[in-house]
Design a protein around this motif. Structure first.
Motif, mmCIF file in Angstrom:
data_model
loop_
_atom_site.group_PDB
_atom_site.id
_atom_site.type_symbol
_atom_site.label_atom_id
_atom_site.label_comp_id
_atom_site.label_asym_id
_atom_site.label_seq_id
_atom_site.Cartn_x
_atom_site.Cartn_y
_atom_site.Cartn_z
ATOM 1 N N HIS A 26 13.526 -4.201 -1.274
ATOM 2 C CA HIS A 26 14.265 -4.170 -2.615
ATOM 3 C C HIS A 26 13.258 -4.468 -3.734
ATOM 4 C CE1 HIS A 26 18.070 -3.555 -0.742
ATOM 5 N NE2 HIS A 26 17.688 -4.807 0.126
ATOM 6 N N ILE A 27 11.924 -3.944 -3.666
ATOM 7 C CA ILE A 27 10.778 -4.053 -4.340
ATOM 8 C C ILE A 27 10.291 -2.595 -4.987
ATOM 9 C CG2 ILE A 27 10.322 -6.375 -4.063
ATOM 10 C CD1 ILE A 27 7.731 -5.470 -2.481
ATOM 11 N N THR A 28 9.530 -2.540 -6.055
ATOM 12 C CA THR A 28 8.893 -1.205 -6.284
ATOM 13 C C THR A 28 7.760 -1.090 -5.561
ATOM 14 O OG1 THR A 28 7.417 -2.315 -7.778
ATOM 15 C CG2 THR A 28 9.435 -1.606 -8.852
ATOM 16 N N GLN A 29 7.544 0.303 -5.258
ATOM 17 C CA GLN A 29 6.167 0.572 -4.418
ATOM 18 C C GLN A 29 4.915 -0.153 -5.124
ATOM 19 O OE1 GLN A 29 5.843 4.591 -3.426
ATOM 20 N NE2 GLN A 29 3.667 4.535 -3.040
ATOM 21 N N PRO A 30 4.704 0.083 -6.365
ATOM 22 C CA PRO A 30 3.445 -0.485 -6.896
ATOM 23 C C PRO A 30 3.343 -1.995 -6.796
ATOM 24 C CG PRO A 30 4.604 1.012 -8.475
ATOM 25 C CD PRO A 30 5.388 0.808 -7.340
ATOM 26 N N ALA A 31 4.411 -2.810 -6.554
ATOM 27 C CA ALA A 31 4.600 -4.277 -6.409
ATOM 28 C C ALA A 31 4.098 -4.530 -4.982
ATOM 29 C CB ALA A 31 5.926 -4.838 -6.731
#
Length: 312
Positions: A26-31
């Motif tokens: 549940h985080i962004t790919q860049p993160a």
């Protein structure tokens, strides 16, 4: 190091894509990419190399992952041990077993255990011998029910019983009126076997070798009951565990074809050992230890007398 980032690294190293791992977290790919980058800087060397759109472990990444797998496994075992110490009646037993044991041996073992431990949960996995052994070595499960001693230096194994194998033949087969047979009598017959990697496949080939021939394989499958159905359909013969009463009753009601006949084999020792295995150097959490003790005591009593054997 952030424990969660280590788990993300483990997921990507095991083959998940960065996108899939980020979605599960549940985080962004860049993160996620930035988190993996920070981990590499902490380790002091690249852990991944890019191959097209996929990430592959570098030599340093493989060394790091090997140690990390062991560390996280011990950490998770520690968490479970503490949780079970606080509330011993609400533990988890991760268990893997052969497909063929899921219809007759595993259900009464679990049912009998939960009579005394009703709040304990089970995480169950089914596979062939190689798959369940790997699950044990990887720390995914605590215990496995398998055929034969895995023969691995890290694994302890206890024989529970000896299961006979029978030659399954179609109902219209020239030998179907018989009760016993020499395996050598079907040397020219087409055989239906499990795929390579399953212990029953290896055992069948070895028994045929002892009988003086190599089986002519016409079909391969991944489930014993599928093989039994193919035999019943007249597509070949197979060495299989005898059908159990529950399966026989269901077959009689639902099968569109006449069930296969199962003949005793007399010229070779057509049996396989069924046992319980666990890691020798790993202490079992309390719930798994209790189930381990239950299986050793109850396992040999849950099958017909003809299957039983003395303990080792």
């Amino acid at each position: 190091m952030d424990l969660q980032v280590l788990r993300w690294f483990q997921a990507v190293a095991d083959g998940a894509t960065v996108t899939e791992t980020a979605q599960r977290a549940h985080i962004t790919q860049p993160a996620l990419s930035r988190a993996l980058g920070r981990l590499e800087r902490e380790v002091g060397t690249p852990l991944f190399t890019r191959a097209g759109r996929a990430l592959r472990l570098t030599p340093a990444g493989r060394v790091f992952k090997h140690t990390l797998d062991q560390t996280l496994d011990r950490y998770d075992v520690g968490l479970r041990a503490v949780a079970e110490l606080v509330d011993p009646d609400r533990g988890v037993v991760p268990l893997a077993f052969l497909h063929t044991l899921g219809t007759w041996l595993v259900p009464p073992l679990i049912s009998g255990f939960r009579g005394a431990h009703p709040m304990v949960r089970f995480e169950l996995r089914q596979h062939g011998e190689a798959g369940i052994l790997q699950s044990l070595l990887d720390g995914v499960v605590d215990l496995i029910l398998t055929s034969g001693n895995p023969g691995h230096p890290q694994v302890r194994w206890h024989r529970l019983l000896v299961e006979p194998l029978r030659l399954a033949v179609p109902s219209a087969h020239r030998l179907s009126h018989r009760k016993r047979i020499r395996l050598s009598e079907v040397a020219e017959e087409p055989f239906i076997l499990l795929r390579s990697g399953y212990g029953l496949r290896t055992l069948t080939e070895e028994l045929c070798r002892q009988a003086g021939f190599a089986p002519r394989v016409t079909f391969e499958g991944e489930e014993v009951e599928t093989l039994r159905g193919l035999v019943a359909a007249g597509l070949g013969v197979a060495l299989l565990p005898p059908p159990h009463a529950v399966l026989s009753t269901l077959d009689a009601v639902t099968a569109p074809i006449t069930p296969a006949h199962h003949l005793e084999v007399t010229d070779v020792d057509a049996t396989r050992e069924i046992g319980l295995a666990w890691l020798a150097d790993r202490s079992l959490p309390s719930s798994s230890h209790a189930f381990h003790q239950h299986v050793l005591a109850a396992g040999p009593t849950l099958v017909p007398a003809a299957y039983r054997t003395s303990r080792r």
